[in-house]
Structure formats: structure tokens, C-alpha cells
Design a protein around this motif. Structure first.
Motif, PDB file in Angstrom:
ATOM      1  N   ALA A  45    -105.569  18.994  51.007  1.00 57.83           N
ATOM      2  CA  ALA A  45    -106.582  18.313  49.950  1.00 57.83           C
ATOM      3  C   ALA A  45    -106.929  16.911  50.066  1.00 57.83           C
ATOM      4  N   GLY A  46    -105.997  16.323  50.712  1.00 55.73           N
ATOM      5  CA  GLY A  46    -106.420  14.917  50.866  1.00 55.73           C
ATOM      6  C   GLY A  46    -105.431  14.110  50.010  1.00 55.73           C
ATOM      7  N   LEU A  47    -104.516  14.505  49.603  1.00 53.47           N
ATOM      8  CA  LEU A  47    -103.728  14.038  48.263  1.00 53.47           C
ATOM      9  C   LEU A  47    -102.362  13.435  49.008  1.00 53.47           C
ATOM     10  N   ALA A  48    -101.756  12.366  48.161  1.00 58.37           N
ATOM     11  CA  ALA A  48    -100.398  11.967  48.655  1.00 58.37           C
ATOM     12  C   ALA A  48     -99.347  13.213  48.528  1.00 58.37           C
ATOM     13  N   MET A  70    -111.733  21.719  46.801  1.00 53.50           N
ATOM     14  CA  MET A  70    -111.211  22.510  47.829  1.00 53.50           C
ATOM     15  C   MET A  70    -111.460  24.015  47.715  1.00 53.50           C
ATOM     16  N   LEU A  71    -110.959  24.443  46.532  1.00 57.03           N
ATOM     17  CA  LEU A  71    -110.921  25.988  46.119  1.00 57.03           C
ATOM     18  C   LEU A  71    -112.270  26.543  46.008  1.00 57.03           C
ATOM     19  N   ALA A  89    -108.762  28.756  57.116  1.00 57.05           N
ATOM     20  CA  ALA A  89    -108.821  28.455  58.509  1.00 57.05           C
ATOM     21  C   ALA A  89    -110.003  27.782  58.915  1.00 57.05           C
ATOM     22  N   TRP A  90    -111.170  28.332  58.210  1.00 55.33           N
ATOM     23  CA  TRP A  90    -112.587  27.884  58.417  1.00 55.33           C
ATOM     24  C   TRP A  90    -112.533  26.247  58.016  1.00 55.33           C
ATOM     25  N   TYR A  91    -112.117  26.123  56.499  1.00 57.11           N
ATOM     26  CA  TYR A  91    -112.359  24.943  55.874  1.00 57.11           C
ATOM     27  C   TYR A  91    -111.497  23.943  56.807  1.00 57.11           C
ATOM     28  N   ARG A  92    -110.359  24.070  57.143  1.00 58.96           N
ATOM     29  CA  ARG A  92    -109.388  23.280  57.929  1.00 58.96           C
ATOM     30  C   ARG A  92    -109.570  22.765  59.416  1.00 58.96           C
ATOM     31  N   ALA A  93    -110.464  23.816  60.111  1.00 58.08           N
ATOM     32  CA  ALA A  93    -110.776  23.839  61.414  1.00 58.08           C
ATOM     33  C   ALA A  93    -111.901  23.802  62.028  1.00 58.08           C
ATOM     34  N   ALA A 104    -114.964  21.006  56.862  1.00 60.30           N
ATOM     35  CA  ALA A 104    -115.077  20.830  55.307  1.00 60.30           C
ATOM     36  C   ALA A 104    -113.955  19.902  54.922  1.00 60.30           C
ATOM     37  N   GLU A 105    -112.656  20.077  55.471  1.00 57.24           N
ATOM     38  CA  GLU A 105    -111.443  19.307  55.024  1.00 57.24           C
ATOM     39  C   GLU A 105    -111.670  17.916  54.989  1.00 57.24           C
TER      40      GLU A 105
END
Length: 129
Positions: A45-48, A70-71, A89-93, A104-105
Motif C-alpha cells: 500500500a506504500g505505507l511505512a 488499494m482495495l 498479483a495484477w495490482y502488484r506486477a 497500479a501499485e
């Protein structure tokens, strides 16, 4: 700890299945649902990393908003991706041609979730990538 509502995924967007009774994203439920640790979820999600381990930080508007974005995106692609795991998997890669091959990530991490949602809306009505 708040418990997520048990709403079947086919009755509404995926995001609803990960909300607690107060309308907050139930972080533990999301992490478990995607087979991730809280640290992996934070990275996605791009968070610490610490953000999702501290209840006062995990409930902030910024944190909840990023997880919601993200969801929402994962929810939009779940049906055609073949399930929530494939959608993640699509979102991340998956490189998106309209965004110079960025995923998208990466776009959500840069605060461009609205652009990804617009892109998905465009594709849903038969637009070209």
C-alpha cells in the motif's frame, strides 16, 4: 481488536468484506485475506511498516485512505482477473501501458489511485490501453 463484518464477496465489492463495524479497514483481516504479513501489506500500500502495527497510526485518514484505494482497485479487477489473489498479483506486477509501464501499485503509492480508477473505467467500456 475490531472484527470485520462477514459479508460474502459476491454481494458487493471486495472492500466491504474487509471493513469493521465502524467502517474502517480491518488491517489484520486484509493481511490474512491476501496471505500477507502486516509489513508486506504496508509495503504493497506504500505505507511505512510500523504504520499497520500501531493502532493509532493504522486508523488515520491517510492510512485508511491508502488501503481503501488499494482495495477498491483490486475489487474492480477481481472478476476478470479470476479471483482476489490474481487481482492482487495484477495490482502488484502488471505493467500498464497507459502509464509508461508502471503498475497500479506504483501509481497508488504515488497518490494516483484516481488515475488508475479512471483507466479501469475506460477499459471497462471498451477503451484501448
Amino acid at each position: 481488536m475490531a472484527h470485520a463484518l462477514k459479508i460474502p464477496e459476491h454481494n458487493g465489492p471486495l472492500i466491504l468484506s474487509y471493513m469493521d463495524r465502524n467502517g474502517k479497514i480491518a488491517i489484520e483481516q486484509v493481511a490474512n485475506g491476501f496471505g500477507m504479513s502486516k509489513g508486506q501489506l504496508a509495503q504493497t500500500a506504500g505505507l511505512a511498516r510500523e504504520t499497520l502495527y500501531r493502532s493509532e497510526r493504522s486508523a488515520t485518514v491517510k492510512t485508511q485512505g491508502r488501503l481503501r484505494e488499494m482495495l477498491e482497485i483490486i475489487s474492480r479487477v477481481t472478476d476478470w482477473a479470476g479471483g482476489k489473489e490474481q487481482a492482487m498479483a495484477w495490482y502488484r506486477a502488471q505493467p500498464l501501458p497507459a502509464f509508461g509501464g508502471r503498475t497500479a501499485e506504483a501509481l497508488v503509492k504515488d497518490g494516483k489511485a484516481a488515475a488508475v480508477r479512471d483507466y479501469l473505467d475506460h477499459m471497462a467500456v471498451g477503451g484501448f490501453a
